[in-house]
Design a protein around this motif. Sequence first.
Motif, PDB file in Angstrom:
ATOM      1  N   GLN A   3       0.921  -1.177   0.043  1.00 28.90           N
ATOM      2  CA  GLN A   3      -0.024   0.027  -0.060  1.00 28.90           C
ATOM      3  C   GLN A   3       0.879   1.275  -0.116  1.00 28.90           C
ATOM      4  N   LEU A   4       0.637   2.101  -0.804  1.00 28.81           N
ATOM      5  CA  LEU A   4       1.501   3.296  -1.070  1.00 28.81           C
ATOM      6  C   LEU A   4       0.365   4.504  -1.164  1.00 28.81           C
ATOM      7  N   VAL A   5       0.634   5.702  -0.154  1.00 31.59           N
ATOM      8  CA  VAL A   5      -0.151   6.522  -0.043  1.00 31.59           C
ATOM      9  C   VAL A   5       0.854   8.033  -0.135  1.00 31.59           C
ATOM     10  N   GLU A   6       0.406   8.781  -1.473  1.00 29.62           N
ATOM     11  CA  GLU A   6       1.171   9.906  -1.532  1.00 29.62           C
ATOM     12  C   GLU A   6       0.492  11.119  -1.094  1.00 29.62           C
ATOM     13  N   SER A   7       1.291  12.250  -1.024  1.00 20.52           N
ATOM     14  CA  SER A   7       0.721  13.553  -0.618  1.00 20.52           C
ATOM     15  C   SER A   7       1.807  14.541  -1.251  1.00 20.52           C
ATOM     16  N   GLY A   8       1.166  15.779  -1.194  1.00 22.20           N
ATOM     17  CA  GLY A   8       2.035  17.069  -1.326  1.00 22.20           C
ATOM     18  C   GLY A   8       1.801  17.417  -2.732  1.00 22.20           C
ATOM     19  N   GLY A   9       0.886  16.936  -3.627  1.00 31.13           N
ATOM     20  CA  GLY A   9       0.636  17.541  -4.814  1.00 31.13           C
ATOM     21  C   GLY A   9      -0.056  18.868  -4.708  1.00 31.13           C
ATOM     22  N   GLY A  10      -0.283  19.497  -5.809  1.00 33.03           N
ATOM     23  CA  GLY A  10      -1.056  20.823  -5.773  1.00 33.03           C
ATOM     24  C   GLY A  10      -0.953  21.549  -7.041  1.00 33.03           C
ATOM     25  N   LEU A  11      -1.134  22.929  -6.887  1.00 34.57           N
ATOM     26  CA  LEU A  11      -1.009  23.895  -7.960  1.00 34.57           C
ATOM     27  C   LEU A  11       0.207  24.866  -7.684  1.00 34.57           C
ATOM     28  N   ARG A  19       7.310  19.371  -3.158  1.00 41.13           N
ATOM     29  CA  ARG A  19       7.674  18.133  -2.652  1.00 41.13           C
ATOM     30  C   ARG A  19       6.613  16.939  -2.316  1.00 41.13           C
ATOM     31  N   LEU A  20       6.694  15.959  -2.979  1.00 42.89           N
ATOM     32  CA  LEU A  20       5.800  15.003  -2.890  1.00 42.89           C
ATOM     33  C   LEU A  20       6.503  13.932  -1.814  1.00 42.89           C
ATOM     34  N   SER A  21       5.514  13.156  -1.071  1.00 43.40           N
ATOM     35  CA  SER A  21       5.787  12.390  -0.026  1.00 43.40           C
ATOM     36  C   SER A  21       5.022  11.057  -0.587  1.00 43.40           C
ATOM     37  N   ALA A  74      13.828   4.047   7.592  1.00 42.05           N
ATOM     38  CA  ALA A  74      13.210   3.745   8.773  1.00 42.05           C
ATOM     39  C   ALA A  74      11.834   4.381   8.921  1.00 42.05           C
ATOM     40  N   LYS A  75      11.385   5.150   7.982  1.00 45.65           N
ATOM     41  CA  LYS A  75      10.122   5.604   7.928  1.00 45.65           C
ATOM     42  C   LYS A  75       9.195   5.209   6.588  1.00 45.65           C
ATOM     43  N   ASN A  76       9.978   4.161   5.858  1.00 47.41           N
ATOM     44  CA  ASN A  76       9.298   3.643   4.741  1.00 47.41           C
ATOM     45  C   ASN A  76       8.665   4.877   3.777  1.00 47.41           C
ATOM     46  N   THR A  77       9.457   5.905   3.702  1.00 44.74           N
ATOM     47  CA  THR A  77       8.861   6.905   2.810  1.00 44.74           C
ATOM     48  C   THR A  77       9.854   7.188   1.847  1.00 44.74           C
ATOM     49  N   VAL A  78       9.504   7.624   0.708  1.00 45.81           N
ATOM     50  CA  VAL A  78       9.958   7.943  -0.520  1.00 45.81           C
ATOM     51  C   VAL A  78       9.734   9.586  -0.761  1.00 45.81           C
ATOM     52  N   TYR A  79      10.430  10.217  -1.239  1.00 43.50           N
ATOM     53  CA  TYR A  79      10.054  11.724  -1.398  1.00 43.50           C
ATOM     54  C   TYR A  79      10.793  12.213  -2.809  1.00 43.50           C
ATOM     55  N   LEU A  80      10.009  13.102  -3.396  1.00 41.02           N
ATOM     56  CA  LEU A  80      10.377  13.833  -4.870  1.00 41.02           C
ATOM     57  C   LEU A  80      10.219  15.374  -4.634  1.00 41.02           C
ATOM     58  N   GLN A  81      11.430  15.883  -4.686  1.00 45.25           N
ATOM     59  CA  GLN A  81      11.552  17.251  -4.730  1.00 45.25           C
ATOM     60  C   GLN A  81      11.590  17.703  -6.100  1.00 45.25           C
ATOM     61  N   MET A  82      10.657  18.484  -6.500  1.00 38.96           N
ATOM     62  CA  MET A  82      10.689  18.947  -7.769  1.00 38.96           C
ATOM     63  C   MET A  82      10.931  20.565  -7.608  1.00 38.96           C
ATOM     64  N   ASN A  83      11.990  20.936  -8.429  1.00 37.03           N
ATOM     65  CA  ASN A  83      12.358  22.413  -8.680  1.00 37.03           C
ATOM     66  C   ASN A  83      12.246  22.906 -10.009  1.00 37.03           C
ATOM     67  N   SER A  84      12.153  24.116 -10.239  1.00 32.99           N
ATOM     68  CA  SER A  84      12.040  24.648 -11.793  1.00 32.99           C
ATOM     69  C   SER A  84      11.091  24.114 -12.382  1.00 32.99           C
ATOM     70  N   LEU A  85       9.720  24.144 -11.808  1.00 38.72           N
ATOM     71  CA  LEU A  85       8.773  23.331 -12.405  1.00 38.72           C
ATOM     72  C   LEU A  85       8.107  24.214 -13.574  1.00 38.72           C
TER      73      LEU A  85
END
Length: 120
Positions: A3-11, A19-21, A74-85
């Motif tokens: 099970q994977l739950v994303e957060s951090g999207g938007g406009l 930054r997505l988590s 340790a938190k079983n979490t992956v991130y995506l830092q998105m710059n210069s979108l």
Amino acid sequence: QVQLVESGGGLVQAGGSLRLSCAASRNIFRINAMGWYRRPPGKQRELVATITRQGSANYADSVRGRFTISRDNAKNTVYLQMNSLNPEDTAVYYCAADFHDDGARPLAYFGQGTQVTVSS
């Protein structure tokens, strides 16, 4: 199985950052490679970035140098830092994971997705 739950999207405006988590649950001790895919409007899902358990990252050419993938085992979490979108980054972004640990192979398990919209 995973099970994977994303957060951090938007406009965000062009040139901005987000930054997505993504938090993983179920069979977390079997999860090795993790990553992000995206589906732009009217297009097929495409790879954005992957990362192995040891932190070796792989990026699509279109995001290399602008996006950074990282993980906290340790938190079983992956991130995506998105710059210069830019508007071409507009898509539904999907967290992904698999039991293999090869960043060059496709990942099998996906979250529900989070919308990222970049305005010009």
